[in-house]
Design a protein around this motif. Structure first.
Motif, short mmCIF file in Angstrom:
data_model
loop_
_atom_site.label_atom_id
_atom_site.label_comp_id
_atom_site.label_asym_id
_atom_site.label_seq_id
_atom_site.Cartn_x
_atom_site.Cartn_y
_atom_site.Cartn_z
N GLU A 53 11.97 28.48 -11.64
CA GLU A 53 10.80 28.48 -10.87
C GLU A 53 10.71 27.64 -9.80
O GLU A 53 10.26 28.27 -8.68
N GLN A 54 11.23 26.62 -9.47
CA GLN A 54 11.41 25.88 -8.48
C GLN A 54 12.24 26.78 -7.63
O GLN A 54 11.86 26.78 -6.01
N GLU A 55 13.47 27.23 -7.75
CA GLU A 55 14.29 28.09 -6.89
C GLU A 55 13.57 29.42 -6.50
O GLU A 55 13.97 29.82 -5.38
N GLU A 56 12.70 29.98 -7.20
CA GLU A 56 12.01 31.18 -7.03
C GLU A 56 10.94 30.86 -5.89
O GLU A 56 10.56 31.51 -4.89
N GLN A 57 10.30 29.78 -5.87
CA GLN A 57 9.42 29.33 -4.76
C GLN A 57 10.10 29.08 -3.65
O GLN A 57 9.79 29.52 -2.68
N ILE A 58 11.48 28.31 -3.58
CA ILE A 58 12.32 28.14 -2.39
C ILE A 58 12.47 29.39 -1.79
O ILE A 58 12.56 29.80 -0.70
N GLU A 59 13.06 30.50 -2.73
CA GLU A 59 13.31 31.72 -2.22
C GLU A 59 12.22 32.64 -1.40
O GLU A 59 12.58 33.08 -0.44
N CYS A 60 11.22 32.37 -2.01
CA CYS A 60 10.07 32.79 -1.39
C CYS A 60 9.84 32.46 0.06
O CYS A 60 9.45 33.19 0.98
N THR A 61 9.95 31.11 0.36
CA THR A 61 9.90 30.40 1.44
C THR A 61 10.89 30.89 2.35
O THR A 61 10.79 31.07 3.54
N ARG A 62 12.22 31.06 1.98
CA ARG A 62 13.30 31.60 2.57
C ARG A 62 13.03 33.02 3.34
O ARG A 62 13.23 33.19 4.36
#
Length: 96
Positions: free
Chosen positions: A55-64
Motif C-alpha cells: 500500500e505504501q509503495e503504491e501511494q509513492i508510485e502514484c506520487t512519482r
C-alpha cells in the motif's frame, strides 16, 4: 492470499528503480529498518506486513507518476527494499 500474490505479480516499476532496490537488499536489517520504513514492528504477520508495504509503495508510485514534488526516490527505494526482503520471508507456498 491470492490477492496478495496477484498484486505482487502485477507490480511493474522502472528497471533502474528495481535494480537500486535489489542492490539495497544486502544492507537491509529487519530489526533496524522495518519499524522505520513501515511504521510497524516485525512481530506482525508477514502477510499483513507485505500488504502494508505494498500500500505504501503504491501511494509513492502514484506520487512519482503524477510528477509531484513530494516524491522521494530514497523513500521509494527504501520501501521497495523492505517489500522485497519481506516477500523473501514468506513461506514458499505463498510467494509469487
Amino acid at each position: 492470499m491470492t490477492d496478495l500474490n496477484s498484486a505482487l505479480a502485477r507490480l511493474r516499476r522502472p528497471r533502474l528503480l528495481v535494480r537500486a532496490a535489489r542492490h539495497g537488499l544486502s544492507e537491509y536489517n529487519r530489526k533496524r529498518d522495518l519499524s522505520r520504513i513501515s511504521g510497524q514492528s516485525g512481530h506482525k504477520e508477514s502477510n499483513a506486513l507485505v500488504a502494508n508495504l505494498m500500500e505504501q509503495e503504491e501511494q509513492i508510485e502514484c506520487t512519482r507518476r503524477a510528477g509531484d514534488a513530494a516524491y522521494s526516490i530514497t523513500r521509494h527505494i527504501e520501501v521497495l527494499v523492505a517489500l522485497m526482503a519481506e516477500c523473501q520471508l514468506l513461506p514458499r507456498n505463498q510467494r509469487v
